[in-house]
Design a protein around this motif. Structure first.
Motif, PDB file in Angstrom:
ATOM      1  N   ASP A  18       0.818  -1.230   0.052  1.00 45.44           N
ATOM      2  CA  ASP A  18      -0.054   0.146   0.176  1.00 45.44           C
ATOM      3  C   ASP A  18       0.798   1.328  -0.106  1.00 45.44           C
ATOM      4  OD1 ASP A  18      -1.797  -1.623   0.153  1.00 45.44           O
ATOM      5  OD2 ASP A  18      -3.057  -0.953   2.313  1.00 45.44           O
ATOM      6  N   ASP A  19       2.243   1.109   0.271  1.00 44.56           N
ATOM      7  CA  ASP A  19       2.913   2.227   0.142  1.00 44.56           C
ATOM      8  C   ASP A  19       2.950   3.185  -1.028  1.00 44.56           C
ATOM      9  OD1 ASP A  19       3.641   0.645   2.660  1.00 44.56           O
ATOM     10  OD2 ASP A  19       5.845   0.904   2.079  1.00 44.56           O
ATOM     11  N   LEU A  20       3.245   4.472  -0.821  1.00 46.75           N
ATOM     12  CA  LEU A  20       3.528   5.376  -2.014  1.00 46.75           C
ATOM     13  C   LEU A  20       4.478   6.473  -1.455  1.00 46.75           C
ATOM     14  CD1 LEU A  20       0.201   7.505  -2.269  1.00 46.75           C
ATOM     15  CD2 LEU A  20       0.595   5.810  -0.213  1.00 46.75           C
ATOM     16  N   TRP A  21       4.782   7.239  -2.533  1.00 44.92           N
ATOM     17  CA  TRP A  21       5.318   8.610  -2.402  1.00 44.92           C
ATOM     18  C   TRP A  21       4.131   9.675  -2.906  1.00 44.92           C
ATOM     19  CZ3 TRP A  21       9.997   9.796  -0.623  1.00 44.92           C
ATOM     20  CH2 TRP A  21      10.967   8.692  -0.694  1.00 44.92           C
TER      21      TRP A  21
ATOM     22  N   GLY B  20      -3.144  13.845   7.616  1.00 44.14           N
ATOM     23  CA  GLY B  20      -3.269  14.587   8.740  1.00 44.14           C
ATOM     24  C   GLY B  20      -1.993  15.202   9.283  1.00 44.14           C
ATOM     25  N   ASP B  21      -1.836  16.240  10.054  1.00 46.18           N
ATOM     26  CA  ASP B  21      -0.851  17.013  10.324  1.00 46.18           C
ATOM     27  C   ASP B  21       0.197  16.146  11.089  1.00 46.18           C
ATOM     28  OD1 ASP B  21      -1.704  19.071   8.949  1.00 46.18           O
ATOM     29  OD2 ASP B  21      -2.370  20.043  10.755  1.00 46.18           O
ATOM     30  N   LEU B  22      -0.520  15.398  12.191  1.00 44.78           N
ATOM     31  CA  LEU B  22       0.393  14.536  13.054  1.00 44.78           C
ATOM     32  C   LEU B  22       0.913  13.248  12.208  1.00 44.78           C
ATOM     33  CD1 LEU B  22      -1.896  14.200  16.343  1.00 44.78           C
ATOM     34  CD2 LEU B  22       0.338  15.818  16.042  1.00 44.78           C
ATOM     35  N   ASP B  23      -0.026  12.809  11.475  1.00 46.04           N
ATOM     36  CA  ASP B  23       0.468  11.682  10.398  1.00 46.04           C
ATOM     37  C   ASP B  23       1.547  12.184   9.521  1.00 46.04           C
ATOM     38  OD1 ASP B  23       0.093   9.098   9.478  1.00 46.04           O
ATOM     39  OD2 ASP B  23      -1.109   9.580   7.916  1.00 46.04           O
ATOM     40  N   LEU B  24       1.399  13.267   9.053  1.00 47.13           N
ATOM     41  CA  LEU B  24       2.597  13.960   8.269  1.00 47.13           C
ATOM     42  C   LEU B  24       3.903  13.805   8.958  1.00 47.13           C
ATOM     43  CD1 LEU B  24       3.022  14.966   5.488  1.00 47.13           C
ATOM     44  CD2 LEU B  24       2.486  17.315   6.192  1.00 47.13           C
ATOM     45  N   GLY B  25       3.815  14.292  10.215  1.00 48.76           N
ATOM     46  CA  GLY B  25       5.092  14.275  10.971  1.00 48.76           C
ATOM     47  C   GLY B  25       5.946  12.785  10.827  1.00 48.76           C
ATOM     48  N   THR B  26       5.120  11.886  11.060  1.00 49.79           N
ATOM     49  CA  THR B  26       5.514  10.415  10.681  1.00 49.79           C
ATOM     50  C   THR B  26       6.173  10.105   9.327  1.00 49.79           C
ATOM     51  OG1 THR B  26       4.012   9.507  12.279  1.00 49.79           O
ATOM     52  CG2 THR B  26       5.170   8.027  10.945  1.00 49.79           C
ATOM     53  N   HIS B  27       5.500  10.798   8.398  1.00 51.09           N
ATOM     54  CA  HIS B  27       6.059  10.569   6.987  1.00 51.09           C
ATOM     55  C   HIS B  27       7.189  11.390   6.691  1.00 51.09           C
ATOM     56  CE1 HIS B  27       2.215   8.653   6.659  1.00 51.09           C
ATOM     57  NE2 HIS B  27       1.464   9.854   6.329  1.00 51.09           N
ATOM     58  N   LEU B  28       7.292  12.616   7.398  1.00 48.31           N
ATOM     59  CA  LEU B  28       8.646  13.442   7.310  1.00 48.31           C
ATOM     60  C   LEU B  28       9.700  12.764   7.735  1.00 48.31           C
ATOM     61  CD1 LEU B  28       6.945  17.027   7.791  1.00 48.31           C
ATOM     62  CD2 LEU B  28       8.116  15.995   5.525  1.00 48.31           C
ATOM     63  N   ALA B  29       9.508  12.210   9.181  1.00 51.82           N
ATOM     64  CA  ALA B  29      10.655  11.620   9.851  1.00 51.82           C
ATOM     65  C   ALA B  29      10.944  10.347   9.075  1.00 51.82           C
ATOM     66  CB  ALA B  29      10.039  11.138  11.230  1.00 51.82           C
ATOM     67  N   ARG B  30       9.949   9.652   8.415  1.00 46.75           N
ATOM     68  CA  ARG B  30      10.586   8.284   7.610  1.00 46.75           C
ATOM     69  C   ARG B  30      11.448   8.902   6.349  1.00 46.75           C
ATOM     70  NH1 ARG B  30       5.813   6.741   6.792  1.00 46.75           N
ATOM     71  NH2 ARG B  30       5.866   4.838   8.366  1.00 46.75           N
ATOM     72  N   THR B  31      10.789   9.865   5.772  1.00 49.15           N
ATOM     73  CA  THR B  31      11.503  10.167   4.464  1.00 49.15           C
ATOM     74  C   THR B  31      12.887  10.838   4.737  1.00 49.15           C
ATOM     75  OG1 THR B  31       9.400  10.912   3.485  1.00 49.15           O
ATOM     76  CG2 THR B  31      11.121  11.944   2.359  1.00 49.15           C
ATOM     77  N   GLY B  32      12.830  11.410   5.868  1.00 46.75           N
ATOM     78  CA  GLY B  32      14.275  12.134   6.358  1.00 46.75           C
ATOM     79  C   GLY B  32      15.236  10.850   6.537  1.00 46.75           C
TER      80      GLY B  32
ATOM     81  N   SER C 228      13.064  -1.283   7.205  1.00 47.19           N
ATOM     82  CA  SER C 228      12.939  -2.480   8.372  1.00 47.19           C
ATOM     83  C   SER C 228      13.756  -1.454   9.509  1.00 47.19           C
ATOM     84  CB  SER C 228      13.799  -3.710   8.096  1.00 47.19           C
ATOM     85  OG  SER C 228      15.018  -3.598   7.558  1.00 47.19           O
ATOM     86  N   GLN C 229      14.799  -0.882   9.103  1.00 49.07           N
ATOM     87  CA  GLN C 229      15.450  -0.016  10.450  1.00 49.07           C
ATOM     88  C   GLN C 229      14.562   1.130  10.715  1.00 49.07           C
ATOM     89  OE1 GLN C 229      18.978   1.010   8.123  1.00 49.07           O
ATOM     90  NE2 GLN C 229      20.186  -0.456   8.980  1.00 49.07           N
ATOM     91  N   ILE C 230      13.878   1.745   9.869  1.00 49.15           N
ATOM     92  CA  ILE C 230      12.997   2.911  10.195  1.00 49.15           C
ATOM     93  C   ILE C 230      11.697   2.426  10.840  1.00 49.15           C
ATOM     94  CG2 ILE C 230      11.213   4.353   9.098  1.00 49.15           C
ATOM     95  CD1 ILE C 230      13.321   4.740   6.856  1.00 49.15           C
ATOM     96  N   ALA C 231      11.441   1.048  10.468  1.00 52.11           N
ATOM     97  CA  ALA C 231      10.155   0.506  11.581  1.00 52.11           C
ATOM     98  C   ALA C 231      10.755   0.095  13.012  1.00 52.11           C
ATOM     99  CB  ALA C 231       9.865  -0.802  10.766  1.00 52.11           C
ATOM    100  N   GLY C 232      12.004   0.036  13.055  1.00 51.41           N
ATOM    101  CA  GLY C 232      12.334  -0.223  14.294  1.00 51.41           C
ATOM    102  C   GLY C 232      12.484   1.141  15.206  1.00 51.41           C
ATOM    103  N   ARG C 233      12.890   2.236  14.425  1.00 51.65           N
ATOM    104  CA  ARG C 233      12.830   3.484  15.038  1.00 51.65           C
ATOM    105  C   ARG C 233      11.481   3.892  15.445  1.00 51.65           C
ATOM    106  NH1 ARG C 233      17.277   7.882  12.941  1.00 51.65           N
ATOM    107  NH2 ARG C 233      18.964   6.609  13.458  1.00 51.65           N
TER     108      ARG C 233
END
Length: 314
Positions: A38-41, A94-106, A115-120
């Motif tokens: 389901d992932d996407l950019w 959502g704004d909070l959700d977007l924070g997760t996406h920004l952290a992941r992208t960074g 998999s490393q990001i999932a651990g974080r």
């Protein structure tokens, strides 16, 4: 006890919450292998809807009314993106959700794997569960519709609400993918592997398509599947449209046969069906299936825990 769950979507999130509650106070180890089809950019950031849904549910910060995203969400950034004509106007972040996406992208730009990001992500809250993406390779699901056009699964699902008849679901590049680190070991070392009551086609399907995962399941101690169909209907979402597209009837029996018994080259040892479908059990039993009947509604945490307890003690 070691339990590994293959899961995706809201049904997967509810089941994993119930499993954690059922095993609370024990020394059990829970690993969840999560669909990443389901992932996407979108607007320059990487979204992983199934991983985030399960993470938020376990952390207790999910929006239980909508069934997705964070509780107490605001949508100012999405409104601004629409003004700029960026992204999909019908796909709200959502704004909070977007924070997760920004952290992941960074973190991706820093060189971390999924998999490393999932651990974080999983370390932020005491979720008590190890989260693993099915693969570190990007294998986003594409839907082929009747006129031969292709679109991302999220467009077909969210924008069109699965109303466009689909001819196929594909994950370009998946034939070259490998299971994420720890996935094979989590399956082969588990006392029981559970296929959650997630969408068989676009949640569980991509996981089983990653090369090496079916082979790992063939070596598993025990594999139990839970029907996502109750009384001939999907519990949530539009999985029936997905099943129809691949020629599978929306029934507990048809989905079981779609997965197949391990004895016949499939993936399941035991299949748990709803009480509403008890009359279907003899047909599977006659074919040699170990089929059990029980209450499958996950209406609250207590019922989800009862279902999880039944699945792992079969």
């Amino acid at each position: 006890m070691r339990v590994t769950v293959l899961a995706g979507g809201v049904g997967g999130a509810r089941f994993v919450r119930g499993l954690r509650a059922a095993l609370e106070g024990s020394d059990a180890e829970i690993t969840v292998v999560i669909n990443t089809g389901d992932d996407l950019w979108l607007s320059g950031v990487r979204l992983q809807p199934d991983i985030d849904s399960i993470l938020y549910a376990l952390a207790g910060v999910n929006d239980t009314e909508r069934g997705w995203g964070r509780a107490g969400e605001t949508e100012r950034v999405s409104a601004e993106l629409r003004e700029w004509g960026s992204g999909w106007p019908w796909f709200t972040l959502g704004d909070l959700d977007l924070g997760t996406h920004l952290a992941r992208t960074g973190w991706l730009r820093e060189g971390l794997t999924y998999s490393q990001i999932a651990g974080r992500l999983g370390s932020r809250w005491p979720i008590g569960v190890r989260l693993l993406p099915m693969t570190d390779t990007e294998v986003d699901t594409q839907v082929v519709v009747e006129d031969g056009a292709r679109m991302h699964f999220q467009e077909w699902w969210t924008r069109h609400r699965a109303t466009l008849p689909a001819r196929a679901f594909e994950n370009p590049g998946i034939e070259a993918a490998v299971p994420a680190p720890g996935v094979v070991e989590a399956i082969t070392a588990a006392d029981v592997v559970v296929l959650a009551p997630s969408n068989p086609v676009v949640s569980i399907g991509p996981i089983l398509t990653v090369p090496g995962i079916r082979e790992a399941l063939a070596e598993a101690t025990r594999v139990v599947g839970i029907s996502p169909i109750v009384g001939g209907k999907v519990v949530r979402g539009m999985a029936d449209a997905c099943l129809t597209a691949i020629g599978v009837e929306t029934s507990a029996v048809a989905v079981a046969r779609h997965y197949g018994r391990r004895a016949d080259g499939g993936v399941l040892d035991t299949w748990l069906v709803a009480q509403e479908d008890a009359d279907l059990a003899p047909a599977l039993a006659a074919d040699g299936w170990d089929v059990r009947v029980g209450p499958l509604w996950m209406s609250d945490l207590e019922h989800s825990a009862a279902l999880a307890r039944a699945a792992i003690t079969l």
